[in-house]
Design a protein around this motif. Structure first.
Motif, PDB file in Angstrom:
ATOM      1  N   PHE A 139     -12.779   1.519  45.869  1.00  0.00           N
ATOM      2  CA  PHE A 139     -12.625   1.615  47.403  1.00  0.00           C
ATOM      3  C   PHE A 139     -12.106   2.836  47.982  1.00  0.00           C
ATOM      4  O   PHE A 139     -12.732   3.292  48.920  1.00  0.00           O
ATOM      5  N   ILE A 140     -10.753   3.003  47.964  1.00  0.00           N
ATOM      6  CA  ILE A 140     -10.117   3.989  48.361  1.00  0.00           C
ATOM      7  C   ILE A 140      -9.364   4.930  47.270  1.00  0.00           C
ATOM      8  O   ILE A 140      -8.870   4.525  46.399  1.00  0.00           O
ATOM      9  N   HIS A 141      -9.264   6.297  47.680  1.00  0.00           N
ATOM     10  CA  HIS A 141      -8.686   7.153  46.564  1.00  0.00           C
ATOM     11  C   HIS A 141      -7.666   7.834  47.425  1.00  0.00           C
ATOM     12  O   HIS A 141      -7.722   8.375  48.376  1.00  0.00           O
ATOM     13  N   LYS A 199     -21.475  12.758  49.972  1.00  0.00           N
ATOM     14  CA  LYS A 199     -21.818  12.478  51.255  1.00  0.00           C
ATOM     15  C   LYS A 199     -20.463  12.245  51.882  1.00  0.00           C
ATOM     16  O   LYS A 199     -19.225  12.080  51.614  1.00  0.00           O
ATOM     17  N   SER A 200     -20.381  12.097  53.289  1.00  0.00           N
ATOM     18  CA  SER A 200     -19.288  12.306  53.892  1.00  0.00           C
ATOM     19  C   SER A 200     -18.543  10.711  53.971  1.00  0.00           C
ATOM     20  O   SER A 200     -19.268   9.770  53.947  1.00  0.00           O
ATOM     21  N   LEU A 201     -17.273  10.785  53.741  1.00  0.00           N
ATOM     22  CA  LEU A 201     -16.384   9.430  53.859  1.00  0.00           C
ATOM     23  C   LEU A 201     -15.451   9.601  54.820  1.00  0.00           C
ATOM     24  O   LEU A 201     -14.868  10.729  55.303  1.00  0.00           O
ATOM     25  N   LEU A 202     -14.743   8.551  55.339  1.00  0.00           N
ATOM     26  CA  LEU A 202     -13.682   8.759  56.189  1.00  0.00           C
ATOM     27  C   LEU A 202     -12.550   9.065  55.515  1.00  0.00           C
ATOM     28  O   LEU A 202     -12.077   8.611  54.324  1.00  0.00           O
ATOM     29  N   LYS A 203     -11.858  10.086  56.172  1.00  0.00           N
ATOM     30  CA  LYS A 203     -10.657  10.601  55.585  1.00  0.00           C
ATOM     31  C   LYS A 203      -9.398  10.436  56.242  1.00  0.00           C
ATOM     32  O   LYS A 203      -9.481  10.680  57.564  1.00  0.00           O
ATOM     33  N   ARG A 204      -8.499   9.745  55.731  1.00  0.00           N
ATOM     34  CA  ARG A 204      -7.068   9.639  56.560  1.00  0.00           C
ATOM     35  C   ARG A 204      -6.101  10.377  55.924  1.00  0.00           C
ATOM     36  O   ARG A 204      -5.846  10.543  54.716  1.00  0.00           O
ATOM     37  N   TYR A 218       3.362  12.527  52.226  1.00  0.00           N
ATOM     38  CA  TYR A 218       2.108  13.067  52.770  1.00  0.00           C
ATOM     39  C   TYR A 218       1.153  12.530  51.896  1.00  0.00           C
ATOM     40  O   TYR A 218       1.139  12.649  50.823  1.00  0.00           O
ATOM     41  N   SER A 219       0.025  11.899  52.563  1.00  0.00           N
ATOM     42  CA  SER A 219      -1.146  11.563  51.659  1.00  0.00           C
ATOM     43  C   SER A 219      -2.388  11.735  52.365  1.00  0.00           C
ATOM     44  O   SER A 219      -2.623  12.008  53.596  1.00  0.00           O
ATOM     45  N   ILE A 220      -3.444  12.004  51.341  1.00  0.00           N
ATOM     46  CA  ILE A 220      -4.926  11.914  51.962  1.00  0.00           C
ATOM     47  C   ILE A 220      -5.542  10.913  51.066  1.00  0.00           C
ATOM     48  O   ILE A 220      -5.563  10.535  49.819  1.00  0.00           O
ATOM     49  N   ALA A 221      -6.346  10.123  51.974  1.00  0.00           N
ATOM     50  CA  ALA A 221      -7.179   8.927  51.601  1.00  0.00           C
ATOM     51  C   ALA A 221      -8.657   8.854  52.048  1.00  0.00           C
ATOM     52  O   ALA A 221      -8.810   9.465  53.106  1.00  0.00           O
ATOM     53  N   TYR A 222      -9.290   8.783  50.909  1.00  0.00           N
ATOM     54  CA  TYR A 222     -10.791   8.679  51.396  1.00  0.00           C
ATOM     55  C   TYR A 222     -11.223   7.198  51.106  1.00  0.00           C
ATOM     56  O   TYR A 222     -11.038   6.675  50.191  1.00  0.00           O
TER      57      TYR A 222
END
Length: 236
Positions: A139-141, A199-204, A218-222
């Motif tokens: 679900f989330i990376h 495909k495009s995913l929501l990135k936080r 600092y984090s990057i989540a897809y």
């Protein structure tokens, strides 16, 4: 304790100090913090300043003031300032979903490619890669960067539980978050882990700071939002 107007409003400085004492266990949950006259004397400020500091702590969910009794500690964990409602993970659980965390890797990496990381964390930092499963499906990376002062083991079997709790136990206390959202096609590695097409995913992008405005995570989540929308709940 000495505070100075050069660092901003006095009541906010006092609020931060009291909050840190709560988080570090100096003021325990369900106990009373020192009375207003005691705090006035300690910080050499007026009753109004102390009351404003306590009001802010109350708004953030840390304390509750009861007339004739005092101010009681409600929470001794980090309370996100963006909301006093449920966190996204709690929201998923309340809907009956199963959320599971899996560690992918933990390593020490060069931070020179990221200016903000190098500025706050030096030339090297930890890189922690994690996967969240929703009902047993990717679900989330997450990719987290934290300073070496966290002194984490590189043994994945020893890295369990909440990252923020682990940072807290190492003396790295988060004061505030800054979240940014965008839509982006992730790299092939992330796409493969999440089992999604290109495909495009929501990135936080999340930056977590301590009370001295030092970046400590600092984090990057897809997010694969086809499985579940990203929900931010706001309460009054």
């Amino acid at each position: 304790m000495k505070i100075t107007r050069k660092k901003g409003p006095l009541y906010l400085q006092i609020k931060d100090i009291i909050r840190d004492r709560i988080i570090k266990g100096q003021y325990l949950k369900n106990t009373l913090i020192p009375a207003e006259p005691v705090l006035e004397k300690e910080f050499s400020v007026s009753k109004i300043t102390i009351r404003k500091a306590v009001e802010q702590l109350s708004l953030e969910g840390y304390v509750e003031k009861k007339s004739g009794i005092g101010t009681r500690v409600l929470e001794n964990i980090i309370v996100p300032k963006m909301s006093k409602g449920k966190a996204f993970s709690e929201q998923l659980a309340s809907e009956g979903h199963q959320l599971e965390k899996k560690n992918i890797s933990i390593s020490i990496v060069n931070s020179k490619e990221h200016y903000s990381l190098q500025e706050h964390m030096g030339s090297e930092c930890y890189c922690i890669e994690r996967l969240f499963l929703l009902n047993n499906q990717p679900f989330i990376h997450f990719t987290h960067y934290v300073p070496l002062e966290a002194s984490f083991s590189l043994d994945l079997n020893l890295f369990i539980g909440s990252l923020y709790d682990s940072l807290f136990k190492k003396g790295l206390v988060i004061n505030r978050f800054n979240d940014e959202f965008e839509v982006e096609v992730p790299c092939e590695k992330v796409t493969s882990i999440l089992h999604t097409d290109q495909k495009s995913l929501l990135k936080r992008l999340r930056s977590s700071y301590d009370s001295d405005e030092k970046l400590i995570e600092y984090s990057i989540a897809y997010y694969n939002t086809e499985m579940h929308k990203y929900v931010i709940q706001y309460n009054d």
